[in-house]
Design a protein around this motif. Structure first.
Motif, PDB file in Angstrom:
ATOM      1  N   GLU A 192       0.816  -1.211   0.000  1.00 58.53           N
ATOM      2  CA  GLU A 192       0.000   0.000   0.000  1.00 58.53           C
ATOM      3  C   GLU A 192       0.846   1.256   0.000  1.00 58.53           C
ATOM      4  O   GLU A 192       0.409   2.313  -0.397  1.00 58.53           O
ATOM      5  N   GLY A 193       2.031   1.172   0.385  1.00 63.10           N
ATOM      6  CA  GLY A 193       2.867   2.371   0.404  1.00 63.10           C
ATOM      7  C   GLY A 193       4.202   2.050   0.982  1.00 63.10           C
ATOM      8  O   GLY A 193       4.409   1.045   1.640  1.00 63.10           O
ATOM      9  N   THR A 247       2.048  12.636 -16.114  1.00 63.98           N
ATOM     10  CA  THR A 247       1.291  11.420 -15.780  1.00 63.98           C
ATOM     11  C   THR A 247       1.401  10.353 -16.852  1.00 63.98           C
ATOM     12  O   THR A 247       0.708   9.334 -16.778  1.00 63.98           O
ATOM     13  N   SER A 266       6.302   9.777  -3.635  1.00 62.54           N
ATOM     14  CA  SER A 266       5.178  10.269  -4.421  1.00 62.54           C
ATOM     15  C   SER A 266       4.993   9.445  -5.687  1.00 62.54           C
ATOM     16  O   SER A 266       3.860   9.137  -6.084  1.00 62.54           O
ATOM     17  N   ARG A 278       3.301   6.209  -4.791  1.00 65.29           N
ATOM     18  CA  ARG A 278       1.869   6.395  -4.553  1.00 65.29           C
ATOM     19  C   ARG A 278       1.099   6.528  -5.857  1.00 65.29           C
ATOM     20  O   ARG A 278      -0.025   6.029  -5.984  1.00 65.29           O
ATOM     21  N   GLN A 279       1.686   7.213  -6.853  1.00 60.30           N
ATOM     22  CA  GLN A 279       1.021   7.321  -8.146  1.00 60.30           C
ATOM     23  C   GLN A 279       0.819   5.959  -8.787  1.00 60.30           C
ATOM     24  O   GLN A 279      -0.251   5.675  -9.324  1.00 60.30           O
ATOM     25  N   HIS A 294       0.630   3.106  -7.239  1.00 61.76           N
ATOM     26  CA  HIS A 294      -0.370   2.381  -6.446  1.00 61.76           C
ATOM     27  C   HIS A 294      -1.785   2.859  -6.778  1.00 61.76           C
ATOM     28  O   HIS A 294      -2.730   2.060  -6.833  1.00 61.76           O
ATOM     29  N   ASP A 295      -1.941   4.177  -7.017  1.00 58.75           N
ATOM     30  CA  ASP A 295      -3.262   4.723  -7.315  1.00 58.75           C
ATOM     31  C   ASP A 295      -3.820   4.194  -8.626  1.00 58.75           C
ATOM     32  O   ASP A 295      -5.043   4.028  -8.759  1.00 58.75           O
ATOM     33  N   VAL A 296      -2.949   3.947  -9.632  1.00 59.91           N
ATOM     34  CA  VAL A 296      -3.440   3.439 -10.925  1.00 59.91           C
ATOM     35  C   VAL A 296      -3.458   1.925 -10.969  1.00 59.91           C
ATOM     36  O   VAL A 296      -3.772   1.343 -12.008  1.00 59.91           O
TER      37      VAL A 296
END
Length: 722
Positions: free
Chosen positions: A3-4, A647, A675, A678-679, A681-683
């Protein structure tokens, strides 16, 4: 994917590495600060200290055989001794000493530059002298040690003795003056208290005569009033209850009397005078009902019965009116009783309030008379005691030991200062080292990657001194003249025996194990990205691609950096046709793929730079490209722009099998790296791990792995030479 990122705690090796890396800074700080302190210490003048002792006696003998002094309460309290110590260090005491010894006329005692213009002022010199004075109460005694520091030992001795002598003399004089002042003040207070006592006695007597009060309090009358108020309160409560009951009875009788037929009203059942009439009326009504079945309403018998019933009803109504009149009379009588009791209670309460007011005033006057009498008596006794004390002299302080001339200086302590300076310099250097290191948010060593919870796929050194992203135009032109290659950054192909090439093969091996030992039905699609520009992601992607190609894989590298493409420069190719051409449908897949000088490695360059790279990568043709490339190649590697800037990489990573993040040693910041993670992980991208680029394998902080890579490169160079 986790998760991070999560950072682990630093271990002892981390701290040791900081000390090693900044060892010259620590040594320099230690030497500079230590030398500065030593030089400063040698420049300081020698200071001598002379000490004398004084005994405090806060409770000397008195002619009355007891303690009549107000400070007797401080006999065992440190407050008294601290007060005397403050007096010793006071400005007034210092001024007397300066004037007696003539210190304001001795330029060797004070610094003329620190004084105001003109002749030296006694106040200024006295303030300087206070800085040379210190006092220390000897534990469990009444003796205080007074110490004086000065650059001349004889002057330090003279100042200490002068302080003790002046203090003892002033203490005795102050007590004599204080006693005389106390006698004068007590005399004034005695006159005032005498007048107040006489006035309070006169006021009390006048009040007693005015209100008929003898000499005792008014307790008996107060008890009578209390009993009377209690009796009247009970009687008033009872009358109020009777009035409420009578009012309710009258209301019920009135309501029943309004009805047309009071014969059946239950409220009249208790009236004995109505019982015969009600019984006779019921009988006539019953007889009338029986005869009505035989005779008509005009029959004489029926008419006679009607007249009799009407007569009985009239008598009944008259009796009811009499009962109502009696009920009203009873209610008025009870109301009159209640009103009288209320007036009597109010009168008793007023008399009680008046009595309380008189008693309060009487007690106040009596108390004032008693207080004035006691105060007058105490002041009279105190004045008598002070008059006797004034006839005797008491000593409150004694000079115990005179100060001697000191033989050795007490300051500066050269040894302690030198050691302290060296230690301070060492501590300052260590603090600076740790401050510089821990304020530096850059990723410096590979272990920092693992501490953030990310798999470390491998470490790459600086390849041939330059990276593809930082190659100069001159370097690129030279490379093109040497067979069409843009530079020498493909170390796996150009220098296969080097430590850099072995590092690339290590990354390839780790990736193969992460993807699984069993061969996949289709090729694997990987994305190489970073956090910021200038991290060497193009160098990493080209060398990983070449390493896979050397292992026998058919590899395609795609330049997905549509903003600053570099792959065509690395391989010396044109980018007229490439990824953008395929996505917009201007060329087919086979036309957009180019061969390179590395066997087994093909390239799809970026193509013309579009005005909207992010929107272009969202096109469905990108997914079609990935599927086609998977069918044709074993490994497909996308060289994407950094996540921290745009992005684009996150868009491509969402379609790939895995993502590799590049971090450059001493360049990539931890915050930017987190950062980027996290990007991804978000996608929903799968993070395979991180490759650290540009790390110095000669660094001692890499726990021996740098030594291994250096020895590996030397071994292959020796084999090649043979």
């Amino acid at each position: 994917m986790d998760e991070g990122p999560k950072e682990s705690e630093f271990d002892l090796r981390t701290y040791w590495r900081v000390l090693v890396d900044f060892r010259w800074l620590i040594v320099l700080s230690t030497v500079v600060v230590g030398a500065a302190v030593i030089v400063w210490t040698l420049a300081q003048p020698r200071v001598y200290e002379a000490s004398t002792t004084i005994e405090y006696d806060p409770n000397p003998a008195t002619p009355l055989g007891g303690d009549a002094d107000p400070i007797s309460g401080y006999l065992n309290a440190r407050e008294y001794y601290e007060t005397q110590n403050r007096r010793l260090r006071s400005r007034s005491m210092a001024r007397v000493v300066v004037e007696e010894l003539g210190l304001h006329e001795d330029p060797s005692f004070y610094d003329p530059n620190s004084l105001r213009e003109g002749a030296p002022d006694v106040e200024d010199v006295a303030e300087m002298l206070r800085a040379h004075i210190s006092t220390q109460l000897i534990k469990d005694t009444r003796i205080v040690s007074l110490s004086v520091r000065d650059r001349k030992p004889e002057r330090a001795r003279d100042i200490a003795n002068a302080y003790a002598r002046i203090y003892v003399a002033q203490t005795g004089e102050d007590q004599s003056v204080s006693t005389a002042q106390e006698l004068s003040e007590l005399g004034s207070q005695l006159d005032t208290l005498r007048r107040r006592l006489e006035e309070s006695e006169a006021a009390l007597q006048a009040f007693k005569e005015e209100n008929g009060i003898q000499s005792v309090p008014m307790e008996d009358e107060e008890n009578i009033l209390v009993n009377e108020i209690t009796t009247l309160s009970g009687a008033l409560t009872s009358a109020r209850q009777q009035r409420i009951a009578a009012s309710a009875r009258l209301n019920r009788l009135t309501a029943a009397a309004r009805e047309e037929d009071v014969l059946d009203a239950a409220v009249f059942d208790e009236q004995a005078s109505l019982a015969p009439l009600r019984q006779a009326l019921r009988a006539k009504l019953a007889e009338q009902e029986r005869e009505s079945a035989t005779y008509g309403s005009q029959h004489p018998i029926m008419q006679a019965l009607v007249r009799e019933v009407d007569a009985l009803r009239g008598q009944l109504s008259a009796e009811v009116a009499i009962i109502l009149q009696d009920a009203r009379g009873d209610l008025r009588e009870i109301q009159a009783i209640e009103s009288g009791l209320r007036r009597a209670l109010e009168d008793a309460q007023e008399r009680s309030t008046e009595l309380d007011r008189h008693e309060l005033q009487y007690r106040r006057l009596y108390r004032e008379r008693e207080n004035a009498s006691k105060a007058y008596q105490r002041v009279t006794e105190a004045r008598t005691d002070r008059s006797l004390v004034q006839q005797y002299r008491r000593e409150f302080a004694e000079h115990v030991d005179a100060a001697l001339t000191p033989d050795y200086p007490v300051a500066p302590n050269r040894t302690a200062n030198a050691i302290g300076g060296v230690v301070a310099g060492l501590v300052l250097g260590v603090l600076l080292a740790f401050g510089i290191r821990f304020l530096d948010r850059r990723i410096r060593v590979p272990d920092a990657i693992e501490q953030m919870g990310v798999t470390l796929l491998g470490v790459l050194p600086v390849i041939d001194g330059i990276d593809a992203e930082s190659a100069s135009p001159a370097r690129t032109r030279r490379g093109r003249r040497r067979g069409g290659k843009g530079d020498y950054s493909i170390a796996v192909h150009d220098a296969p025996m080097s430590a850099a090439a072995e590092c690339c093969r290590t990354v390839r091996t780790n990736l193969m194990f992460m993807r699984g030992a069993a061969p996949a039905s289709k090729g694997q699609c990987l994305v190489v990205t970073g956090s910021l520009p200038q991290e060497g992601k193009t160098t990493v992607s080209t060398n990983i691609a070449a390493s896979f190609a050397q292992s026998g894989k058919k590899v395609l590298i795609v330049d997905a950096d549509l903003r600053k493409p570099k792959i065509h420069t690395v391989f010396g190719l044109s980018r007229e046709v490439g990824l953008t051409s395929f996505i917009v449908g201007e060329s087919e897949f086979e036309d957009a793929v180019l061969n390179t000088h590395v066997p087994g490695l093909d390239v799809m360059v970026s193509g013309p730079v579009p005005p909207n790279p992010a929107e272009l990568l969202h096109a469905r043709r990108l997914q079609s490209l990935i599927e086609t490339a998977r069918e044709a190649y074993d490994v497909v590697i996308f060289d994407s722009p950094p996540l921290g800037a745009v992005t684009d990489a996150a868009i491509v990573a969402g379609h790939a099998d895995g993502t590799i993040v590049v971090a450059r040693a001493n360049v990539t910041a931890r915050d930017a790296f987190k950062s980027s993670l996290r990007q991804l992980h978000d996608v929903g991208a799968r993070l395979l791990g991180c490759v650290m680029n540009g790390f110095d394998l000669r660094s001692d902080g890499y726990y021996g792995r740098g030594y291994y890579y250096r020895r590996y490169g030397e071994y292959y160079q020796e084999e090649a030479a043979e």
